[in-house]
Design a protein around this motif. Sequence first.
Motif, PDB file in Angstrom:
ATOM      1  N   GLN A 134       0.929  -1.004  -0.061  1.00  0.00           N
ATOM      2  CA  GLN A 134      -0.215  -0.072  -0.068  1.00  0.00           C
ATOM      3  C   GLN A 134       0.900   1.179  -0.007  1.00  0.00           C
ATOM      4  OE1 GLN A 134      -2.492  -0.477   3.560  1.00  0.00           O
ATOM      5  NE2 GLN A 134      -3.658  -1.977   2.448  1.00  0.00           N
ATOM      6  N   GLU A 135       2.059   1.093   0.262  1.00  0.00           N
ATOM      7  CA  GLU A 135       3.179   2.475   0.548  1.00  0.00           C
ATOM      8  C   GLU A 135       3.666   2.696  -0.835  1.00  0.00           C
ATOM      9  OE1 GLU A 135       4.697   1.496   4.802  1.00  0.00           O
ATOM     10  OE2 GLU A 135       4.495  -0.308   3.383  1.00  0.00           O
ATOM     11  N   MET A 136       3.780   1.804  -1.832  1.00  0.00           N
ATOM     12  CA  MET A 136       4.624   1.900  -3.102  1.00  0.00           C
ATOM     13  C   MET A 136       3.486   1.844  -4.268  1.00  0.00           C
ATOM     14  SD  MET A 136       8.424   0.026  -2.345  1.00  0.00           S
ATOM     15  CE  MET A 136       9.229   1.041  -3.405  1.00  0.00           C
ATOM     16  N   LYS A 137       3.397   2.442  -5.198  1.00  0.00           N
ATOM     17  CA  LYS A 137       2.622   2.637  -6.081  1.00  0.00           C
ATOM     18  C   LYS A 137       3.181   2.349  -7.450  1.00  0.00           C
ATOM     19  CE  LYS A 137      -1.112   5.473  -4.231  1.00  0.00           C
ATOM     20  NZ  LYS A 137      -2.031   6.632  -4.355  1.00  0.00           N
ATOM     21  N   PHE A 138       2.793   1.316  -8.329  1.00  0.00           N
ATOM     22  CA  PHE A 138       3.286   1.050  -9.520  1.00  0.00           C
ATOM     23  C   PHE A 138       2.527   1.644 -10.478  1.00  0.00           C
ATOM     24  CE2 PHE A 138       4.122  -3.341  -7.265  1.00  0.00           C
ATOM     25  CZ  PHE A 138       5.220  -2.888  -6.583  1.00  0.00           C
ATOM     26  N   LYS A 139       3.317   2.525 -11.307  1.00  0.00           N
ATOM     27  CA  LYS A 139       2.867   3.404 -12.209  1.00  0.00           C
ATOM     28  C   LYS A 139       2.768   2.481 -13.671  1.00  0.00           C
ATOM     29  CE  LYS A 139       4.305   7.605 -12.643  1.00  0.00           C
ATOM     30  NZ  LYS A 139       5.148   8.860 -12.374  1.00  0.00           N
ATOM     31  N   ARG A 140       3.901   1.930 -13.890  1.00  0.00           N
ATOM     32  CA  ARG A 140       3.962   1.288 -15.458  1.00  0.00           C
ATOM     33  C   ARG A 140       4.947   0.112 -15.229  1.00  0.00           C
ATOM     34  NH1 ARG A 140       6.513   5.404 -19.163  1.00  0.00           N
ATOM     35  NH2 ARG A 140       7.641   5.790 -17.188  1.00  0.00           N
ATOM     36  N   PHE A 141       4.801  -0.921 -16.212  1.00  0.00           N
ATOM     37  CA  PHE A 141       5.712  -2.206 -16.148  1.00  0.00           C
ATOM     38  C   PHE A 141       6.432  -1.714 -17.578  1.00  0.00           C
ATOM     39  CE2 PHE A 141       3.525  -3.793 -12.973  1.00  0.00           C
ATOM     40  CZ  PHE A 141       4.041  -4.916 -12.490  1.00  0.00           C
ATOM     41  N   LEU A 142       7.657  -1.815 -17.746  1.00  0.00           N
ATOM     42  CA  LEU A 142       8.427  -1.570 -18.792  1.00  0.00           C
ATOM     43  C   LEU A 142       9.261  -2.197 -19.355  1.00  0.00           C
ATOM     44  CD1 LEU A 142       8.941   2.483 -17.805  1.00  0.00           C
ATOM     45  CD2 LEU A 142       7.696   1.752 -19.602  1.00  0.00           C
ATOM     46  N   ILE A 143       9.616  -2.689 -20.530  1.00  0.00           N
ATOM     47  CA  ILE A 143      10.704  -3.915 -20.787  1.00  0.00           C
ATOM     48  C   ILE A 143      11.950  -3.075 -21.088  1.00  0.00           C
ATOM     49  CG2 ILE A 143      11.282  -5.626 -22.815  1.00  0.00           C
ATOM     50  CD1 ILE A 143       8.210  -5.905 -23.002  1.00  0.00           C
ATOM     51  N   ASN A 144      12.768  -3.752 -20.424  1.00  0.00           N
ATOM     52  CA  ASN A 144      14.176  -3.216 -20.402  1.00  0.00           C
ATOM     53  C   ASN A 144      15.112  -3.848 -21.329  1.00  0.00           C
ATOM     54  OD1 ASN A 144      16.146  -1.124 -19.330  1.00  0.00           O
ATOM     55  ND2 ASN A 144      17.039  -3.014 -17.954  1.00  0.00           N
ATOM     56  N   GLN A 145      14.897  -5.218 -21.202  1.00  0.00           N
ATOM     57  CA  GLN A 145      15.844  -5.954 -21.965  1.00  0.00           C
ATOM     58  C   GLN A 145      15.353  -7.230 -22.302  1.00  0.00           C
ATOM     59  OE1 GLN A 145      18.985  -4.779 -23.352  1.00  0.00           O
ATOM     60  NE2 GLN A 145      19.033  -6.840 -24.468  1.00  0.00           N
ATOM     61  N   PHE A 146      15.563  -7.823 -23.566  1.00  0.00           N
ATOM     62  CA  PHE A 146      15.018  -9.127 -23.834  1.00  0.00           C
ATOM     63  C   PHE A 146      15.985  -9.779 -24.739  1.00  0.00           C
ATOM     64  CE2 PHE A 146      13.048 -11.348 -27.482  1.00  0.00           C
ATOM     65  CZ  PHE A 146      11.771 -12.116 -26.874  1.00  0.00           C
ATOM     66  N   ASP A 147      16.085 -11.065 -24.384  1.00  0.00           N
ATOM     67  CA  ASP A 147      17.352 -12.077 -24.667  1.00  0.00           C
ATOM     68  C   ASP A 147      16.686 -13.602 -25.174  1.00  0.00           C
ATOM     69  OD1 ASP A 147      19.488 -10.250 -24.831  1.00  0.00           O
ATOM     70  OD2 ASP A 147      19.015  -9.971 -22.650  1.00  0.00           O
ATOM     71  N   GLU A 148      17.003 -13.956 -26.255  1.00  0.00           N
ATOM     72  CA  GLU A 148      16.557 -15.403 -26.487  1.00  0.00           C
ATOM     73  C   GLU A 148      17.577 -16.366 -25.689  1.00  0.00           C
ATOM     74  OE1 GLU A 148      15.378 -18.273 -30.087  1.00  0.00           O
ATOM     75  OE2 GLU A 148      15.976 -16.240 -30.641  1.00  0.00           O
ATOM     76  N   ILE A 149      17.013 -17.416 -24.915  1.00  0.00           N
ATOM     77  CA  ILE A 149      18.341 -18.264 -24.360  1.00  0.00           C
ATOM     78  C   ILE A 149      17.848 -19.733 -24.622  1.00  0.00           C
ATOM     79  CG2 ILE A 149      18.415 -16.943 -22.339  1.00  0.00           C
ATOM     80  CD1 ILE A 149      16.455 -18.727 -20.951  1.00  0.00           C
ATOM     81  N   ASP A 150      18.799 -20.663 -24.548  1.00  0.00           N
ATOM     82  CA  ASP A 150      18.902 -21.827 -24.898  1.00  0.00           C
ATOM     83  C   ASP A 150      19.012 -22.944 -23.659  1.00  0.00           C
ATOM     84  OD1 ASP A 150      21.559 -21.639 -24.274  1.00  0.00           O
ATOM     85  OD2 ASP A 150      22.190 -22.227 -26.434  1.00  0.00           O
ATOM     86  N   CYS A 151      18.668 -22.472 -22.517  1.00  0.00           N
ATOM     87  CA  CYS A 151      18.889 -23.261 -21.161  1.00  0.00           C
ATOM     88  C   CYS A 151      17.779 -24.355 -21.008  1.00  0.00           C
ATOM     89  CB  CYS A 151      18.609 -22.346 -20.031  1.00  0.00           C
ATOM     90  SG  CYS A 151      19.794 -20.854 -19.898  1.00  0.00           S
ATOM     91  N   ILE A 152      16.802 -24.244 -21.646  1.00  0.00           N
ATOM     92  CA  ILE A 152      15.581 -25.074 -21.259  1.00  0.00           C
ATOM     93  C   ILE A 152      15.305 -25.999 -22.530  1.00  0.00           C
ATOM     94  CG2 ILE A 152      12.889 -25.418 -20.563  1.00  0.00           C
ATOM     95  CD1 ILE A 152      13.414 -22.546 -19.502  1.00  0.00           C
ATOM     96  N   ALA A 153      15.443 -27.419 -22.216  1.00  0.00           N
ATOM     97  CA  ALA A 153      15.742 -28.331 -23.440  1.00  0.00           C
ATOM     98  C   ALA A 153      14.413 -28.356 -24.173  1.00  0.00           C
ATOM     99  CB  ALA A 153      16.095 -29.577 -22.926  1.00  0.00           C
ATOM    100  N   GLN A 154      14.597 -28.227 -25.446  1.00  0.00           N
ATOM    101  CA  GLN A 154      13.493 -28.509 -26.381  1.00  0.00           C
ATOM    102  C   GLN A 154      12.280 -27.512 -26.564  1.00  0.00           C
ATOM    103  OE1 GLN A 154      12.547 -32.617 -25.630  1.00  0.00           O
ATOM    104  NE2 GLN A 154      13.793 -33.516 -27.293  1.00  0.00           N
ATOM    105  N   LYS A 155      12.631 -26.314 -25.851  1.00  0.00           N
ATOM    106  CA  LYS A 155      11.816 -25.148 -25.409  1.00  0.00           C
ATOM    107  C   LYS A 155      12.235 -23.749 -26.102  1.00  0.00           C
ATOM    108  CE  LYS A 155       8.401 -27.631 -23.439  1.00  0.00           C
ATOM    109  NZ  LYS A 155       7.197 -28.051 -24.199  1.00  0.00           N
TER     110      LYS A 155
END
Length: 323
Positions: A240-261
């Motif tokens: 109740q003390e911190m108001k979230f105004k917006r969610f913003l995308i800062n970075q986006f990276d493709e990864i290969d950690c999860i097998a077959q996904k």
Amino acid sequence: MKKLILLSLLFIFSCSENTKKENQFQYFIDVDINGDYTSYFEKLSDEYKDALKFKYKTTEIGIVYDSIIEEKKEFHNFITNNEIILKNFIIDSIESTEENYRLIKYRVSMYDTKQNAKLFKDRILIESTYNGEKKYTPYDLKLTPKIDSIINDRISSNLIVKAHDLLKFKEYNSNNSDFEKIKNRFSKYVSYLESNDLKLLEFIYPPILETLLINSNQTEFTHKQKLELIEYIISSRNSQEMKFKRFLINQFDEIDCIAQKESYILDYAIDIENNIYIQGKAIVIKDNNNFYFIEADLEELKQNFENIFDQNTIDCLEFLLGK
């Protein structure tokens, strides 16, 4: 949470020649780390010192200097006691049309070691150069309300416009074929996070829900359990003390950690106020032509979902998330 709020408020407050200059600049912005207030004060511009005199209603330069020390000391103590880890780095700069002026945007990144929380604040410095000497004006209307009128009188209103533009958060963009779909789905995910909607469960990776059902010896969740699960998912954001105004995308990276996904790491920022952001990371997994979000809490994945994420996967994620 109270300490997190305190820290966010405190936020409000073989070398070539070029390398040496950058090191000097780095030393200046690292004042909260090195505690060298005298050196910092000497690098402040006359314009900024005059704005501080107005703020503290004094003509005494000694009072202004003491006020800066008092303002920064508690933050410096948090750092020296290893309660927070602070890093400052330049993310943008532009030469101004006004001669001898440059605008610099840098990011103050803070990690609270006790609460395992990350914040960052974007800041603007106006750099002025006369006779080879560089001086700096921290541009922050909340810290120095008089700064705009002083810049307008002594430099140019054009510099104020450019500072405002440079300070805007530049959200990440990509021509990755999946990025736009993930961005739109993330927007829906966030809207359900903020409204406690049961549709949020549609964004959770199905094997995680299946594991929770198996562990509870059930074939499906009751309505009450769904509500409890939603409450648990969003509990880290509820305040109740911190108001979230917006969610913003800062970075986006493709990864290969999860097998077959097909999988990605989505680095996002939650806008609080005054260019202060909470940093978050989500693992995005594509499954059956849909995208699911997992908050990047590796300890929870290790403890509760080792049947889904083996040690090699965790090691890979740990390496990438630690970057």
